[in-house]
Design an enzyme around this catalytic site. Structure first.
Site, short mmCIF file in Angstrom:
data_model
loop_
_atom_site.label_atom_id
_atom_site.label_comp_id
_atom_site.label_asym_id
_atom_site.label_seq_id
_atom_site.Cartn_x
_atom_site.Cartn_y
_atom_site.Cartn_z
N ASP A 87 0.90 -1.13 -0.15
CA ASP A 87 0.11 0.00 0.09
C ASP A 87 0.79 1.26 -0.03
O ASP A 87 1.85 1.38 0.97
CB ASP A 87 -1.06 0.07 1.20
CG ASP A 87 -1.94 1.03 0.94
OD1 ASP A 87 -2.81 0.74 -0.02
OD2 ASP A 87 -1.97 2.08 1.62
N GLY A 171 2.02 6.15 -12.26
CA GLY A 171 1.26 6.96 -11.39
C GLY A 171 1.98 8.26 -11.31
O GLY A 171 1.93 9.18 -12.49
N ARG A 199 9.17 1.47 -2.49
CA ARG A 199 8.85 -0.01 -2.63
C ARG A 199 10.22 -1.11 -2.50
O ARG A 199 10.15 -1.83 -1.92
CB ARG A 199 8.22 -0.15 -3.96
CG ARG A 199 7.81 -1.55 -4.49
CD ARG A 199 6.78 -1.34 -5.41
NE ARG A 199 5.69 -0.66 -5.13
CZ ARG A 199 5.37 0.68 -5.62
NH1 ARG A 199 6.26 1.30 -6.47
NH2 ARG A 199 4.28 1.34 -5.18
#
Ligand code: ITT
Length: 231
Positions: A87, A171, A199
């Site tokens: 997330d 994104g 990440r």
């Protein structure tokens, strides 16, 4: 024992990066789709960590049910399954942390990212350069083969640019400027991004936790064997 990680994400940009970050040849990575699993839990947590665990639990439950029903579409012989999730989002200081955990949903889930970035840049028109600080944050959640839950956070610091540059990543990458590279995170290579990204950091920390968990299991087995030898 083979290791299989099922990643609880439907985001193709994430899964591409995840595959490049998990390089262990003994570990297979399947997206939920490839694993024939669908889950769309309500991401109603109040933090990246909570939402990461919500996603991981949802997929873990579906896999458990399918395993019990014998309807899994992949072979689980000699295989330990771990479910992981990510997330993540963009936290902009001048906007009080927005869009944060709502990054995917900001101005609509299916809205074009160029539009989303333009709207954010408009909101920040009068924000001076030194106050345009922001970070990408990722919480990687995991449910290990013994059912234990884990979550780790990673962050990548940057600045919101005044334009959109680059084609790599996904994104919000094209307006996320990295001063040390003089480029946005959509202009550096995927390899460079994975080395410094939120990440990459969170996933590598999770893989280290997983290895420690494996070693402790092996150590416990060795202790059991040693006890057996003495009987
Ligand atoms: P899943 O829940 O299926 O994993 P999602 O896209 O809905 O996919 P999130 O709820 O975690 O995932 O939202 C993350 C959003 O944050 C993502 O859609 C991007 O808008 C943004 N984001 C996260 N990491 C990013 C990155 O590395 N580069 C650019 N944007 C990123």
């Amino acid at each position: 024992m083979k290791q299989l990680i099922i990643f609880a994400t439907g985001n193709k940009g994430k899964i591409r990066e995840i595959r490049d970050i998990i390089t262990d040849p003994n570990t297979e990575v399947l997206s939920m789709r490839e694993a024939g699993v669908s889950a769309d839990p309500d991401e109603n947590g109040t933090s990246f960590e909570e939402n990461a665990l919500i996603k991981a639990r949802a997929v873990y439950d579906v896999i458990r049910q399918k395993k019990e029903a014998g309807t899994l579409c992949f072979d689980t012989t000699d295989t330990q399954i771990t479910v992981m999730s990510d997330d993540s989002g963009l936290v902009i200081d001048a906007l009080g942390g927005e869009p944060g955990i709502y990054s995917a949903r900001y101005l609509g889930y299916d809205t074009d990212y160029n539009y989303k970035m333009e709207q954010i840049m408009k909101r920040m028109e009068n924000v001076p350069d030194k106050e345009r600080t922001a970070r990408f944050v990722a919480a990687v959640g995991a449910i290990f083969p013994d059912g234990s839950e884990h979550v780790v956070l990673g962050a990548m610091e940057g600045v919101i640019a005044r334009g959109i540059y680059g084609q790599n990543g996904f994104g919000y990458d094209p307006f996320f400027y990295l001063p040390e590279y003089g480029k946005t995170s959509a202009e550096i290579t995927e390899e460079e991004k994975n080395a410094i990204s939120h990440r990459g950091k969170a996933l590598r920390a999770m893989l280290a936790q997983f290895e420690a968990w494996q070693r402790s299991g092996e150590a416990a087995q060795e202790t059991d064997a040693a006890c057996g030898d003495h009987k």
